[in-house]
Design an enzyme around this catalytic site. Structure first.
Site, PDB file in Angstrom:
ATOM      1  CE1 TYR A 164      -3.625   2.653   0.984  1.00 30.55           C
ATOM      2  CE2 TYR A 164      -2.009   3.362   2.617  1.00 30.55           C
ATOM      3  CZ  TYR A 164      -3.182   3.579   1.909  1.00 30.55           C
ATOM      4  OH  TYR A 164      -3.906   4.731   2.121  1.00 30.55           O
ATOM      5  CE  LYS A 168      -3.246   5.784  -0.960  1.00 31.18           C
ATOM      6  NZ  LYS A 168      -4.318   6.491  -1.697  1.00 31.18           N
TER       7      LYS A 168
END
Length: 217
Positions: A164, A168
């Site tokens: 994750y 980002k």
């Protein structure tokens, strides 16, 4: 003056909180909140404001994106879209200290990066139209400090967030790139860290609630 805003993932979490907050602004003419399935978005449906337009859109599907852009384009006309808020995102936990779950890792990138790029490009002409009409338009990508290399936590960090975090970081690079490439069109781009918020994704362990964070964003 802000006229038309498109917000992806407006059916829950931070997105739903932003819908409610944005509608408090009398400068907002129309707020288009996207969701994959309007029928499964009861809280979004319950908001009674004539400026709110719920648009079904699956950011993983190009034809769905095109349909949403067409619908919104017909509504806003030459005034275009002043602000596009790319809020839709996912967190698939992947343990990097174990055999890698390729599908889970890839899903973080597909939704948080690739889908965002596809949606943003699809709305570029409407953003350009707004910039031409009012002087500028804005892309806001909801990112996370977990995408910051310099702020990466120490050895005690929950490493299942790594895929994750990588997605980002990639989103931040995309934001920086279009901020330069689209500047001549009057389109600005910004990544925003909303904080760790109590949502389905953030869990109840988070520091902030939707109520106290939506004002900051």
């Amino acid at each position: 003056m802000v006229k038309n805003i498109v917000l992806t993932g407006g059916n829950r979490g931070i997105g739903l909180g932003l819908v409610k907050e944005l509608l408090k602004n009398d400068k907002v003419d129309k707020l288009f909140a996207t969701t994959r399935d309007a029928a499964k978005s009861p809280e979004l449906q319950s908001i009674s404001d004539p400026r709110l337009v719920i648009v079904e859109m699956n950011a993983d599907c190009d034809s769905s994106i095109a349909k949403a852009v067409e619908q919104i384009g017909k509504s806003v006309g030459a005034s275009g879209v002043d602000i596009l808020i790319n809020n839709a995102g996912v967190l698939y936990a992947v343990d990097i200290n174990a055999p890698i779950d390729r599908k889970g890792a890839a899903k973080n990138f597909e939704v948080n990066c690739v889908a965002t790029m596809a949606v943003t490009f699809a709305f570029k002409d409407l953003l350009k139209a707004a910039a031409k009409a009012s002087g500028s338009a804005q892309v806001v990508n909801i990112s996370s400090e977990l995408g910051s290399i310099s702020l990466t936590w120490g050895p005690c960090a929950p490493r299942h967030f790594t895929a994750y975090s990588m997605s980002k970081a990639a989103l931040n690079m995309y934001t920086k790139t279009i901020s330069m490439d689209w500047k001549a069109d009057g389109i600005r781009a910004t990544s925003v860290h909303p904080g760790w918020v109590k949502t389905d994704m953030g869990t109840d362990a988070a520091d902030l609630t939707k109520k106290n964070k939506k004002n900051t964003i």
